[in-house]
Every structure is written in C-alpha cells, then in structure tokens.
Scaffold this motif. Sequence first.
Motif, short mmCIF file in Angstrom:
data_model
loop_
_atom_site.label_atom_id
_atom_site.label_comp_id
_atom_site.label_asym_id
_atom_site.label_seq_id
_atom_site.Cartn_x
_atom_site.Cartn_y
_atom_site.Cartn_z
N GLN A 1 -10.66 70.62 3.37
CA GLN A 1 -10.65 71.50 4.53
C GLN A 1 -10.85 72.93 4.03
O GLN A 1 -9.98 73.76 4.12
N LEU B 1 -4.92 79.87 -0.18
CA LEU B 1 -4.14 79.10 -1.13
C LEU B 1 -5.09 78.57 -2.19
O LEU B 1 -6.19 78.11 -1.88
N TYR B 2 -4.66 78.64 -3.43
CA TYR B 2 -5.48 78.15 -4.53
C TYR B 2 -4.73 77.00 -5.19
O TYR B 2 -3.57 77.15 -5.57
N CYS B 3 -5.40 75.88 -5.34
CA CYS B 3 -4.75 74.75 -6.00
C CYS B 3 -4.98 74.84 -7.50
O CYS B 3 -6.13 74.79 -7.97
N GLU B 4 -3.89 74.99 -8.23
CA GLU B 4 -3.99 75.14 -9.69
C GLU B 4 -4.53 73.89 -10.36
O GLU B 4 -5.00 73.94 -11.49
N TRP C 1 -7.97 76.98 -0.10
CA TRP C 1 -7.73 76.59 1.29
C TRP C 1 -7.37 77.81 2.12
O TRP C 1 -6.81 78.78 1.60
N GLU C 2 -7.64 77.71 3.40
CA GLU C 2 -7.22 78.80 4.29
C GLU C 2 -5.90 78.45 4.92
O GLU C 2 -5.63 77.29 5.24
N ILE C 3 -5.09 79.47 5.11
CA ILE C 3 -3.83 79.27 5.82
C ILE C 3 -4.13 79.42 7.31
O ILE C 3 -4.75 80.40 7.72
N ARG C 4 -3.73 78.45 8.10
CA ARG C 4 -4.00 78.54 9.53
C ARG C 4 -3.27 79.74 10.11
O ARG C 4 -2.16 80.07 9.70
N THR D 1 0.37 79.31 11.00
CA THR D 1 1.25 79.25 9.84
C THR D 1 1.42 80.63 9.23
O THR D 1 2.51 81.02 8.83
N THR E 1 -4.14 85.74 -3.05
CA THR E 1 -4.31 84.30 -2.92
C THR E 1 -3.09 83.66 -3.55
O THR E 1 -2.80 83.90 -4.72
N GLY F 1 -0.59 77.23 -6.05
CA GLY F 1 0.30 76.07 -5.96
C GLY F 1 -0.50 74.79 -6.13
O GLY F 1 -1.49 74.79 -6.85
N ARG F 2 -0.05 73.74 -5.46
CA ARG F 2 -0.75 72.46 -5.58
C ARG F 2 -0.98 71.88 -4.20
O ARG F 2 -0.06 71.82 -3.39
N CYS F 3 -2.18 71.42 -3.99
CA CYS F 3 -2.51 70.87 -2.69
C CYS F 3 -1.95 69.45 -2.57
O CYS F 3 -1.49 68.86 -3.55
N GLU F 4 -2.02 68.96 -1.38
CA GLU F 4 -1.41 67.67 -1.07
C GLU F 4 -1.82 66.57 -2.06
O GLU F 4 -1.00 65.79 -2.51
#
Lengths: 158, 158
Positions: free
Chosen positions: A8, A111-114, A120-123, A126, A148, A151-154
């Motif tokens: 997304q 958001l950046y997934c390490e 990702w964009e924050i809605r 949120t 930015t 963290g880690r994405c789902e």
Amino acid sequence: MTDQLAPQPEQDPSSNAAAGAWDGIAERLRAGGLRWTPQRRTLVEVLRACKGHVTATELIGLCRERDATTTPSTVYRTLDVLEEFGLVKHGHGHDGREEYHVLPEQIHGHLYCEACGAVWEIRPETGAVIVAALEADLGFVIDLSHVTMAGRCEGCRD
Amino acid sequence: MTDQLAPQPEQDPSSNAAAGAWDGIAERLRAGGLRWTPQRRTLVEVLRACKGHVTATELIGLCRERDATTTPSTVYRTLDVLEEFGLVKHGHGHDGREEYHVLPEQIHGHLYCEACGAVWEIRPETGAVIVAALEADLGFVIDLSHVTMAGRCEGCRD
DNA sequence: CTTGCTATTGCAAGAGGTTGCGCTAGGCTT
DNA sequence: AAGCCTAGCGCAACCTCTTGCAATAGCAAG
C-alpha cells in the motif's frame, strides 16, 4: 535498500494538483523585494513537473539536465526561499537525508520499514490521532511530515 | 539554535543506570569472533561516562580527548558494532544529524521546537498511544526513538 | 612463544549539505 | 536609457558520514 515494494505504497491521486499555485511566483518574489533569476526559473520548472516527494539530490540532477551550470548551493538556497513561500516543505528521510514535499496539500507522515525498505503513508485519520495525543500531552503541535518514522511493517516483524 | 531551555526538558533520573551493562563487552565481542581493540576501549570508556544522548560528532571529540589519533571512520564502525549488541541505538535529530542513545533502557521519542529550539521528551504513555495507533492502522511497529519530531511547543505557537 | 587467519584500522576519496565572500546582475528609480 | 543598490550567484572550503583498500594487529591454536 530497494524501495517502493509496499503493498500500500505512496498513492498520489491528485498529484500535480493546484499546478496553478506556481503561477504568480515571479511577482510574489518581487513583491517581497526578492528577485526572479534564471536559476530560480529552472528550479521552479523542475518542481512544477514533480509530484509528491523529491530528494535534494534528485532536484539538483534534474536542474542540471536543463542547465548544466547549476550549482548545489544555489538550489539549496532557492529551496529555502520557496519553503518560506509555502511552495515546498523539507523533511528528512529515514536516513536523515533531505527530501522535499512539493505543494504540501495534505500533510501526511511516512513510515519506513527497516526490514524490506518499503515506505508507507500514514492515513490522515491515524495522523490526527498522533497529533492530538501530543497536543494533549505537552501542548506541542507537531509537523508529522517532517520526518519519516522507522520500524517494521506487518509482514516484516518476525 | 540554542538548546536546553525547555521547561520540562530531558530528565534523566537513573542516568548511567545499569552501568554494569558494559562490563562483559570485551568477552562478549570475542565470543562473537570480534576483537577488543584500544580504539574500541576508548569509545566504550567515553560511552560509559555518557548519559542519555550524544551526537556522533561529540563522541568523536570525546574520544580524541583520550586518544588524539582517533579517526571518524573507526568510531562510526565501532558504534555500528555496539548497536548490534544493544549498547547504543542511533537516531536522527531534527536536522537529520546522527545522535546516539546510550543504553536505551526506556524507549521514548523526542520533540524539537522549531521556534525556541528546545527538545522535549514524549511521555511513555503518550508514546504508547502513538505506537498503538500505527499498529492498529497498518500493523506497523514503529521505533519512536529513531527520529526527533518537529513542531512548536506550547509557548511558541503564535 | 610463534604462527596464521582475518577482523579492524587508517587513509583517501566521495557524496550530501552548509557557509562566507567577492562579483554579477535583477529591477526600481530617475 | 542609464545608474544604483543589494539580492543572489558561483566558488572554495568545511562539516558530517560512508566506503574501498592495503597494512596492521588481535587472539586462538599449536
């Protein structure tokens, strides 16, 4: 370090919307005692063609395509001026490097997934919760788009 | 750009708590096939004396006080190693520059006021709300301490 | 104690970003 | 059309951080 694989990712529907926002700049600059120079013209032409986010380095590269004599310091200084006029807004990517938001219509965080490198964009809803939480806590009004968060994405949290 | 004027700034009660966390490093490094060198010894001595946050530049300066031959690349590389051992954790200040959290006991985020330059800590409870909001939204688990968010503190928003 | 493998170091070069300074050239005034 | 004031330009130097590479030196084994 590859990017843009997010399920997304970066949606930019009304990308270069409000393209007319650039129209009066020459006059607006002069009205403030500032000047309209060929170098500024080049950068503004480049920015008009941009959507969403660009890094400073990319902008310098794009300017050089139009004018090989472009120097970094001039680009950075012009970006500062344009920021004061609200036409761009600078932030920092996950690694601290500068990136510019062109025509910051709708403020949103990133958001950046390490692990997988996706951004990702924050809605907006949120983002509003986050802003409200900090305002309630310290009375601090944050600019969610300045940095930015990492963290880690789902899919990547072990 | 002056700092530390915040009414509720950087509190570090149990500052160099768990100072013993450094004790076994030499052995822990060796156990992992790594080495205990004079340069690493110098940096660890400096870090033991630090509380809270330090910038990479400050660390290089402090190391040079003890050993004038210290070179930046070695410091940066050693910090990477120590980070893998969980002894430090890097983040980025409001301007994107690196800063290190020594012995990251309690994760907390930071707020930078663009107007007065003060740095504030985000209370753990508030941080939890933010983390929860993002997890609920995208399933993303963020590291709140990686970046310093920017905005305006209560006294500075016009 | 000596040997040998290789993790680390220091250097040099480079990328991204900032800053001070003298010269150039917008653009308002006459 | 010409002149003046000064904003802005390009340059050079510097700061922060990163990376490739050859030489050094931990340290485990013999």
